[in-house]
Enzyme design. Structure first.
Site, short mmCIF file in Angstrom:
data_model
loop_
_atom_site.label_atom_id
_atom_site.label_comp_id
_atom_site.label_asym_id
_atom_site.label_seq_id
_atom_site.Cartn_x
_atom_site.Cartn_y
_atom_site.Cartn_z
N LYS A 188 91.26 96.00 29.54
CA LYS A 188 89.74 95.87 29.02
C LYS A 188 88.93 97.24 29.56
O LYS A 188 88.30 97.84 29.02
CB LYS A 188 89.04 94.83 29.72
CG LYS A 188 87.64 94.52 29.03
CD LYS A 188 87.71 94.16 27.67
CE LYS A 188 87.81 92.57 27.61
NZ LYS A 188 87.92 92.06 26.14
N CYS A 376 95.56 131.62 58.70
CA CYS A 376 94.13 131.93 58.76
C CYS A 376 93.51 131.42 60.27
O CYS A 376 93.80 132.15 61.25
CB CYS A 376 93.38 131.62 57.78
SG CYS A 376 91.93 132.31 57.19
N ARG A 457 85.89 134.99 57.37
CA ARG A 457 84.84 135.98 57.64
C ARG A 457 85.32 136.73 58.94
O ARG A 457 85.11 137.65 59.03
CB ARG A 457 83.56 135.19 58.09
CG ARG A 457 82.79 134.93 57.11
CD ARG A 457 81.43 134.67 57.36
NE ARG A 457 80.75 134.38 56.22
CZ ARG A 457 80.79 133.37 55.42
NH1 ARG A 457 81.46 132.10 56.05
NH2 ARG A 457 80.33 133.19 54.38
N HIS A 502 96.25 133.22 53.54
CA HIS A 502 96.53 132.10 52.90
C HIS A 502 97.91 132.25 52.12
O HIS A 502 97.79 131.90 50.86
CB HIS A 502 95.53 131.16 52.19
CG HIS A 502 94.28 130.87 53.06
ND1 HIS A 502 94.44 129.72 53.86
CD2 HIS A 502 93.21 131.36 53.51
CE1 HIS A 502 93.38 129.51 54.60
NE2 HIS A 502 92.55 130.59 54.31
N GLU A 504 99.97 129.81 51.36
CA GLU A 504 100.38 128.58 50.98
C GLU A 504 99.81 128.56 49.29
O GLU A 504 100.32 127.91 48.46
CB GLU A 504 99.64 127.51 51.56
CG GLU A 504 98.05 127.55 51.45
CD GLU A 504 97.52 128.11 52.64
OE1 GLU A 504 98.01 129.06 53.31
OE2 GLU A 504 96.27 127.96 53.08
N1 GLN Z 1 86.77 130.17 60.32
C1 GLN Z 1 87.69 131.28 59.98
C2 GLN Z 1 87.06 132.51 59.53
O1 GLN Z 1 85.94 132.32 58.51
C3 GLN Z 1 88.97 130.96 59.43
C4 GLN Z 1 88.73 130.50 58.02
C5 GLN Z 1 90.10 130.08 57.30
O2 GLN Z 1 90.95 129.54 58.12
N2 GLN Z 1 90.28 129.70 56.02
O3 GLN Z 1 87.36 133.37 59.60
#
Ligand code: GLN
Length: 540
Positions: A188, A376, A457, A502, A504
């Site tokens: 349904k 990171c 950042r 990153h 990954e």
């Molecule tokens: N907070 C951290 C930065 O801005 C790491 C960011 C993250 O792991 N993607 O640099």
């Protein structure tokens, strides 16, 4: 012109529309066609970059630096092709574009409306990804019946009309729930959600039924009858042993043949061998290792989707199943939860929750010589930990978490200090990196020149570089043009790598990423030689 397949979802969210779209794309790719995917998200955020991963899962970063929906990760992993910023857009982005145009006076004299202005902009973005493609699969986020997804569905309906019968197809993914009390599967909800779709003028051509149990023949007939599709267009999508098996499950039910027939497409190939090999390797591991993932969002596994997938790909390189132990970094008994793990990953993240626990986890990896991969934020934590516990710089921190620290080992570059807005203002997307000759990083990658995706950042503060290196935390990868440290590794540790990027996002089941294959290899090594080890240099 490319042909369109629109994938919609009904009844509930989290049905696996992304996996369905990616699997269908994989099938058509295996039949020799060029295919791409596009994800539309009906929320007002301009992109998912500012959203909480608890609600929406991981933010997937493309080569060209777009912060996108995690389904783009599935598309890349299944298709082994790169997605770009044009492969994902949100309602917010559409409205932002239309409102900016209105302000510039581009609609002078007209009333700007959802139909046609918003829907035209959506259709324009459907067309943007068609270049060089035989088929574009458009996944429409949300559930049919939601107010928010209406403009997208309307645009899809119009696009279907404009493209013509043989050039557009609608696939509806629904749920066929099992009721324990009456021991039956129920159709349904599917009937109702197809009814809803028809109200908006869309007649689905194919119904994909998510079900926990096999669909009996009479239920298939019933769904076909009520939803006005041929019986063979009712496709069963059971819970699979691995998501990578879904294309093969669909193929066995003839989904690719039907799509080819409905879209009048001629297949030029029929090669599923590579994919079958992937599935075989996933389902027939010879060994097993346990790797701890020490993140903040461990309750919601989608928050670390790509890390999870990359670890399992790393396992494929060694015929090994990777058991991931999701750690609660706020647990008072953290060391105990690390007992017996063969490797540790500290993933990326934002915000100061759980930072102390993560520092403790890195310390454990360093002192107990457990293979370690920092990603990171994970790299930044490794630097903070080393500064505090080896260099004895008490209170060393990232200025993200302590703006007044005496030892800002992780800090903003001057240019980032000027940034006022938070959306899409990080170091985003792909950057080149040169690895030091003879380093573990270079050995693992097998090359000195790499390029990886970023989303952060803060950076390792070069003022502390000499001090860190002299004590044994070596910078072995650099973004040369700005002299930014990208990779650090620990001298005298069997396998300790931490990266500012990153990796990954670039791992694929057919091509496991070297860092993930590397940590699984090191974890296997450790599992063969368990027993307590302490690094004589650093365990003080
Ligand atoms: N907070 C951290 C930065 O801005 C790491 C960011 C993250 O792991 N993607 O640099």
């Amino acid at each position: 012109m490319a042909k369109f397949i629109f994938v919609t979802g009904g009844v509930v969210s989290s049905l696996g529309k992304g996996i369905t779209a990616a699997s269908l794309a994989k099938l058509l790719q295996s039949r020799g066609l060029s295919v791409t995917c596009l994800k539309c998200d009906p929320y007002i955020n301009v992109d998912p970059g500012t959203m909480n991963p608890y609600q929406h899962g991981e933010v997937f970063v493309t080569e060209d630096g777009a912060e996108t929906d995690l389904d783009l990760g599935h598309y890349e992993r299944f298709l082994n092709v790169e997605m770009h910023h044009i492969n994902n857009f949100t309602a917010g982005k559409i409205y932002e574009t239309i409102i900016a145009k209105e302000r510039r006076g581009e609609f002078l004299g007209t009333t700007v409306q959802v139909i046609p202005h918003i829907t035209d902009e959506i259709k324009h973005r459907f067309r943007l990804v068609t270049k060089g493609m035989d088929v574009v699969i458009v996944e429409i986020g949300g559930t049919v019946g939601d107010i928010e997804s209406l403009p997208f569905l309307e645009a899809a309906r119009q696009m279907g009309m404009e493209a013509g019968r043989d050039n557009a197809l609608f696939v509806h993914v629904t749920l066929v729930p099992y009721l324990k009390a009456s021991e039956e599967l129920k159709t349904k909800p599917t009937q109702h959600s197809v009814g809803k779709l028809r109200e908006i003028g869309i007649n689905p051509d194919i119904i994909v039924c998510r079900t926990e149990l096999p669909l009996p023949g009479e239920l298939r007939n019933k769904i076909a009858l009520f939803c006005s599709v041929p019986r063979e267009a009712v496709i069963e999508a059971p819970d699979a042993a691995t998501i990578y098996e879904v294309p093969l499950i669909f193929h066995r039910q003839g989904l690719d043949e039907q799509v080819l027939m409905l879209l009048r497409l001629r297949a030029t190939g029929r090669d599923f061998s590579e994919w079958m090999d992937v599935v075989h390797r996933i389902t027939h591991p010879e060994r097993e290792v346990t790797i701890a993932l020490a993140g903040k969002y461990t309750e919601l596994k989608d928050a670390y989707k790509s890390v999870h997938e990359a670890l399992s790909h790393g396992g494929l390189a060694h015929k090994t199943r990777v058991q991931i132990r999701y750690l609660d970094v706020r647990s008072p008994d953290l060391e105990k939860t690390l007992e017996g793990v063969h490797g540790i990953v500290v993933p990326g993240g934002f915000g100061d929750r759980g930072i102390d626990g993560k520092i403790q986890v890195v310390r454990y990896a360093r002192e107990h010589q457990v293979p370690f991969l920092g990603l990171c934020l994970g790299m930044q934590i490794a630097v903070i930990e080393f500064a505090r516990n080896v260099l004895k710089l008490s209170g060393a921190h990232s200025t993200e978490f302590d703006s007044k620290t005496r030892y800002p080992v992780i800090d903003l570059l001057a240019e980032q200090k000027q940034v006022q807005e938070l959306g899409a203002t990080m170091r985003l997307g792909s950057y080149p990196c040169v690895l030091k000759k003879g380093s573990l990083a270079q050995k693992v990658y097998g090359t000195a020149n790499i390029s990886e995706r970023h989303r952060h950042r803060y950076e390792l503060n070069n003022k502390f570089r000499k001090l860190l290196e002299e004590a044994g935390l070596l910078v072995t990868g650099t973004y040369v043009s700005k002299n930014l440290p990208e990779v650090v590794e620990l001298d005298g540790h069997p396998w300790f790598l931490a990266v500012q990027f990153h990796p990954e996002f670039k791992s694929r089941p057919q091509h496991p990423h070297p860092l993930f294959a590397g940590i699984v290899g090191a974890a296997l090594e450790r599992s063969r030689n368990p027993g307590e080890r302490r690094n004589p240099i650093y365990a003080r």
